[in-house]
Scaffold this motif. Sequence first.
Motif, PDB file in Angstrom:
ATOM      1  N   ARG A 141      -9.106  -8.996  -8.652  1.00  0.00           N
ATOM      2  CA  ARG A 141      -8.588  -7.624  -8.503  1.00  0.00           C
ATOM      3  C   ARG A 141      -7.178  -7.511  -9.073  1.00  0.00           C
ATOM      4  O   ARG A 141      -6.826  -6.503  -9.673  1.00  0.00           O
ATOM      5  CB  ARG A 141      -8.627  -7.199  -7.036  1.00  0.00           C
ATOM      6  N   LEU A 142      -6.371  -8.531  -8.870  1.00  0.00           N
ATOM      7  CA  LEU A 142      -5.013  -8.554  -9.403  1.00  0.00           C
ATOM      8  C   LEU A 142      -5.038  -8.483 -10.926  1.00  0.00           C
ATOM      9  O   LEU A 142      -4.335  -7.681 -11.542  1.00  0.00           O
ATOM     10  CB  LEU A 142      -4.302  -9.828  -8.935  1.00  0.00           C
ATOM     11  N   GLU A 143      -5.861  -9.311 -11.557  1.00  0.00           N
ATOM     12  CA  GLU A 143      -5.969  -9.345 -13.016  1.00  0.00           C
ATOM     13  C   GLU A 143      -6.475  -8.023 -13.584  1.00  0.00           C
ATOM     14  O   GLU A 143      -6.068  -7.619 -14.666  1.00  0.00           O
ATOM     15  CB  GLU A 143      -6.888 -10.489 -13.446  1.00  0.00           C
ATOM     16  N   ARG A 144      -7.370  -7.368 -12.858  1.00  0.00           N
ATOM     17  CA  ARG A 144      -7.930  -6.087 -13.315  1.00  0.00           C
ATOM     18  C   ARG A 144      -7.021  -4.907 -13.000  1.00  0.00           C
ATOM     19  O   ARG A 144      -7.295  -3.788 -13.399  1.00  0.00           O
ATOM     20  CB  ARG A 144      -9.282  -5.841 -12.650  1.00  0.00           C
ATOM     21  N   GLY A 145      -5.988  -5.160 -12.214  1.00  0.00           N
ATOM     22  CA  GLY A 145      -5.096  -4.076 -11.829  1.00  0.00           C
ATOM     23  C   GLY A 145      -5.662  -3.217 -10.725  1.00  0.00           C
ATOM     24  O   GLY A 145      -5.233  -2.076 -10.548  1.00  0.00           O
ATOM     25  N   THR A 146      -6.630  -3.741  -9.972  1.00  0.00           N
ATOM     26  CA  THR A 146      -7.255  -2.961  -8.908  1.00  0.00           C
ATOM     27  C   THR A 146      -6.900  -3.481  -7.520  1.00  0.00           C
ATOM     28  O   THR A 146      -7.528  -3.084  -6.546  1.00  0.00           O
ATOM     29  CB  THR A 146      -8.792  -2.951  -9.071  1.00  0.00           C
ATOM     30  N   LEU A 147      -5.903  -4.354  -7.443  1.00  0.00           N
ATOM     31  CA  LEU A 147      -5.465  -4.862  -6.141  1.00  0.00           C
ATOM     32  C   LEU A 147      -4.710  -3.745  -5.427  1.00  0.00           C
ATOM     33  O   LEU A 147      -3.701  -3.259  -5.924  1.00  0.00           O
ATOM     34  CB  LEU A 147      -4.555  -6.084  -6.316  1.00  0.00           C
ATOM     35  N   GLU A 148      -5.234  -3.299  -4.300  1.00  0.00           N
ATOM     36  CA  GLU A 148      -4.627  -2.196  -3.576  1.00  0.00           C
ATOM     37  C   GLU A 148      -4.400  -2.571  -2.119  1.00  0.00           C
ATOM     38  O   GLU A 148      -5.166  -3.346  -1.549  1.00  0.00           O
ATOM     39  CB  GLU A 148      -5.528  -0.962  -3.637  1.00  0.00           C
ATOM     40  N   VAL A 149      -3.373  -2.006  -1.564  1.00  0.00           N
ATOM     41  CA  VAL A 149      -3.098  -2.157  -0.139  1.00  0.00           C
ATOM     42  C   VAL A 149      -2.888  -0.758   0.434  1.00  0.00           C
ATOM     43  O   VAL A 149      -2.524   0.167  -0.283  1.00  0.00           O
ATOM     44  CB  VAL A 149      -1.868  -3.048   0.143  1.00  0.00           C
ATOM     45  N   SER A 150      -3.121  -0.641   1.713  1.00  0.00           N
ATOM     46  CA  SER A 150      -2.916   0.631   2.404  1.00  0.00           C
ATOM     47  C   SER A 150      -1.933   0.367   3.538  1.00  0.00           C
ATOM     48  O   SER A 150      -2.310  -0.196   4.561  1.00  0.00           O
ATOM     49  CB  SER A 150      -4.254   1.145   2.945  1.00  0.00           C
ATOM     50  N   THR A 151      -0.687   0.745   3.331  1.00  0.00           N
ATOM     51  CA  THR A 151       0.334   0.434   4.321  1.00  0.00           C
ATOM     52  C   THR A 151       0.477   1.532   5.355  1.00  0.00           C
ATOM     53  O   THR A 151       0.179   2.693   5.106  1.00  0.00           O
ATOM     54  CB  THR A 151       1.709   0.201   3.654  1.00  0.00           C
ATOM     55  N   GLY A 152       0.929   1.106   6.508  1.00  0.00           N
ATOM     56  CA  GLY A 152       1.214   2.002   7.619  1.00  0.00           C
ATOM     57  C   GLY A 152       1.920   1.182   8.674  1.00  0.00           C
ATOM     58  O   GLY A 152       2.066  -0.040   8.538  1.00  0.00           O
ATOM     59  N   PRO A 153       2.378   1.803   9.731  1.00  0.00           N
ATOM     60  CA  PRO A 153       3.058   1.044  10.780  1.00  0.00           C
ATOM     61  C   PRO A 153       2.073   0.132  11.514  1.00  0.00           C
ATOM     62  O   PRO A 153       1.034   0.594  11.983  1.00  0.00           O
ATOM     63  CB  PRO A 153       3.632   2.117  11.704  1.00  0.00           C
TER      64      PRO A 153
ATOM     65  N   ALA B  15       6.892  -6.008  16.896  1.00  0.00           N
ATOM     66  CA  ALA B  15       7.784  -5.847  15.749  1.00  0.00           C
ATOM     67  C   ALA B  15       7.034  -4.960  14.759  1.00  0.00           C
ATOM     68  O   ALA B  15       6.136  -5.424  14.057  1.00  0.00           O
ATOM     69  CB  ALA B  15       8.109  -7.198  15.122  1.00  0.00           C
ATOM     70  N   THR B  16       7.377  -3.691  14.731  1.00  0.00           N
ATOM     71  CA  THR B  16       6.674  -2.749  13.875  1.00  0.00           C
ATOM     72  C   THR B  16       7.216  -2.818  12.456  1.00  0.00           C
ATOM     73  O   THR B  16       8.420  -2.748  12.232  1.00  0.00           O
ATOM     74  CB  THR B  16       6.810  -1.311  14.420  1.00  0.00           C
ATOM     75  N   ILE B  17       6.281  -2.989  11.502  1.00  0.00           N
ATOM     76  CA  ILE B  17       6.633  -3.000  10.078  1.00  0.00           C
ATOM     77  C   ILE B  17       5.667  -2.089   9.336  1.00  0.00           C
ATOM     78  O   ILE B  17       4.600  -1.757   9.832  1.00  0.00           O
ATOM     79  CB  ILE B  17       6.578  -4.423   9.469  1.00  0.00           C
ATOM     80  N   GLU B  18       6.039  -1.683   8.127  1.00  0.00           N
ATOM     81  CA  GLU B  18       5.145  -0.934   7.236  1.00  0.00           C
ATOM     82  C   GLU B  18       4.398  -1.971   6.414  1.00  0.00           C
ATOM     83  O   GLU B  18       4.983  -2.638   5.557  1.00  0.00           O
ATOM     84  CB  GLU B  18       5.948  -0.007   6.312  1.00  0.00           C
ATOM     85  N   SER B  19       3.114  -2.112   6.691  1.00  0.00           N
ATOM     86  CA  SER B  19       2.342  -3.156   6.031  1.00  0.00           C
ATOM     87  C   SER B  19       0.865  -2.802   6.058  1.00  0.00           C
ATOM     88  O   SER B  19       0.446  -1.891   6.761  1.00  0.00           O
ATOM     89  CB  SER B  19       2.578  -4.494   6.745  1.00  0.00           C
ATOM     90  N   ASP B  20       0.101  -3.550   5.310  1.00  0.00           N
ATOM     91  CA  ASP B  20      -1.352  -3.508   5.356  1.00  0.00           C
ATOM     92  C   ASP B  20      -1.779  -4.691   6.222  1.00  0.00           C
ATOM     93  O   ASP B  20      -1.485  -5.842   5.899  1.00  0.00           O
ATOM     94  CB  ASP B  20      -1.916  -3.634   3.937  1.00  0.00           C
ATOM     95  N   ARG B  21      -2.448  -4.433   7.302  1.00  0.00           N
ATOM     96  CA  ARG B  21      -2.817  -5.465   8.285  1.00  0.00           C
ATOM     97  C   ARG B  21      -3.585  -6.621   7.632  1.00  0.00           C
ATOM     98  O   ARG B  21      -3.288  -7.780   7.850  1.00  0.00           O
ATOM     99  CB  ARG B  21      -3.627  -4.821   9.396  1.00  0.00           C
ATOM    100  N   ASP B  22      -4.590  -6.295   6.821  1.00  0.00           N
ATOM    101  CA  ASP B  22      -5.398  -7.331   6.186  1.00  0.00           C
ATOM    102  C   ASP B  22      -4.588  -8.132   5.166  1.00  0.00           C
ATOM    103  O   ASP B  22      -4.723  -9.349   5.074  1.00  0.00           O
ATOM    104  CB  ASP B  22      -6.631  -6.730   5.519  1.00  0.00           C
TER     105      ASP B  22
ATOM    106  N   GLN C 271       3.237  -4.217  -1.043  1.00  0.00           N
ATOM    107  CA  GLN C 271       3.621  -3.586   0.224  1.00  0.00           C
ATOM    108  C   GLN C 271       5.113  -3.279   0.283  1.00  0.00           C
ATOM    109  O   GLN C 271       5.622  -2.883   1.322  1.00  0.00           O
ATOM    110  CB  GLN C 271       3.271  -4.515   1.394  1.00  0.00           C
ATOM    111  N   GLY C 272       5.830  -3.545  -0.798  1.00  0.00           N
ATOM    112  CA  GLY C 272       7.273  -3.320  -0.800  1.00  0.00           C
ATOM    113  C   GLY C 272       8.047  -4.449  -0.136  1.00  0.00           C
ATOM    114  O   GLY C 272       9.210  -4.277   0.232  1.00  0.00           O
ATOM    115  N   ALA C 273       7.433  -5.593   0.017  1.00  0.00           N
ATOM    116  CA  ALA C 273       8.079  -6.762   0.631  1.00  0.00           C
ATOM    117  C   ALA C 273       8.406  -7.794  -0.449  1.00  0.00           C
ATOM    118  O   ALA C 273       8.045  -7.625  -1.617  1.00  0.00           O
ATOM    119  CB  ALA C 273       7.157  -7.372   1.687  1.00  0.00           C
ATOM    120  N   THR C 274       9.092  -8.842  -0.045  1.00  0.00           N
ATOM    121  CA  THR C 274       9.371  -9.953  -0.956  1.00  0.00           C
ATOM    122  C   THR C 274       8.816 -11.234  -0.344  1.00  0.00           C
ATOM    123  O   THR C 274       8.710 -11.364   0.874  1.00  0.00           O
ATOM    124  CB  THR C 274      10.883 -10.132  -1.197  1.00  0.00           C
ATOM    125  N   LEU C 275       8.465 -12.184  -1.201  1.00  0.00           N
ATOM    126  CA  LEU C 275       8.041 -13.505  -0.770  1.00  0.00           C
ATOM    127  C   LEU C 275       8.782 -14.518  -1.603  1.00  0.00           C
ATOM    128  O   LEU C 275       8.669 -14.520  -2.825  1.00  0.00           O
ATOM    129  CB  LEU C 275       6.524 -13.682  -0.924  1.00  0.00           C
TER     130      LEU C 275
END
Length: 175
Positions: A16-28, A62-69, A154-158
């Motif tokens: 999915r990453l290579e195809r550009g279809t990697l998606e996340v759905s963020t929320g609290p 600890a509430t964050i804006e993230s995609d749970r999966d 998700q707007g995070a860093t690793l």
Amino acid sequence: SERLSRVVTNVLGFTRLERGTLEVSTGPIDARAVLDEVVERLRPAIESNGAVLVLEADEGSATIESDRDALGQIVQNLVDNAEKYTRGATDRTVHVELRPVDGATLIAVRDHGPGVPPDLVPQLFEPFTRGSLPDQPAGLGLGLALARELAVAQGATLEYETPAGGGARFVLTFG
């Protein structure tokens, strides 16, 4: 079978990453609840391999804006790597840490293994990057690349750190 499942998940995620279809759905979401769940799900396999998995977090949520999966997959990949790369270590403890830091939320996974060779650090998060030691654990070299892309989506860093005393520490930062 669990390791094979993680490999398949990483290959599909990489596709999915290579195809550009990697998606996340963020929320609290409650990061503590997600980490509790991931650690408890991974603990039997980690401990059956002779390692110890420890969650270090303050009580409460600890509430964050993230995609749970996506968060679960990142932490799972980091813990899996930590267990694999500590197989020859005296201290096989894998630490999962959740802390607020300067208005952000930090999730770190640390081990006490050999760490990452300095010459490998610059390309550590590139697909198919693996060390060249003959006794290296099996794997495809996709877990860290996928984890970083899921973090960025998700707007995070690793990031990777070499902790004092050796080992490896991967730090996921939200906020």
